[in-house]
Motif scaffolding. Structure first.
Motif: not given
Length: 136
Positions: A16-20, A55-61
């Motif tokens: 993912r390159t976009k900011k959350f 979407p939220q930040p998570k370990i999969g990113y």
């Protein structure tokens, strides 16, 4: 002087390159788009991960371990403040490049760039803070 090449590495893939975006940032000016905050409300749709929410930040990113922290030029970055720190890169010039710290004076900076060229170390910001030559 031979141009220093980095060690061959796998291509860098960003999941993912976009900011959350912070929840409800589009509704209020006082809430910045850039600063992510975790939702903590008891009824929050975002916290409960309902369908259709942001979407939220998570370990999969996370990035691949082999390409994590690598710059687009293929090197890892080491911030250098003085000559002693630059000498550390003598044996690691194919893995690491130097970035001269912000607080280093232009006089010391020039010496660091010259020494880096002798050692075969790539400097990412070699042209920063250099005095302009007067052509008048």
């Amino acid at each position: 002087m031979v141009k220093v090449q980095h060690v061959p590495r796998p291509t860098i893939v960003k999941k993912r390159t976009k900011k959350f975006v912070r929840h409800q940032a589009e509704r209020f000016k006082r809430i910045a788009y850039t600063g992510w905050r975790k939702q903590k409300g008891i009824d929050s749709r975002v916290r409960r991960r309902f369908k259709g929410t942001i979407p939220q930040p998570k370990i999969g990113y996370g990035s691949n371990k082999k390409t994590r922290n690598i710059l687009p030029n293929g090197f890892y970055k080491l911030t250098v403040h003085n000559m002693k720190e630059l000498e550390l890169l003598l044996m690691h010039n194919r893995n690491f490049c130097a970035e001269i710290a912000h607080g280093v004076s232009s006089k010391s900076r020039k010496e660091l760039v010259e020494r880096a060229a002798e050692l075969g170390v790539k400097v990412t910001n070699a042209g920063a803070k250099l005095a302009k030559e007067d052509s008048a």
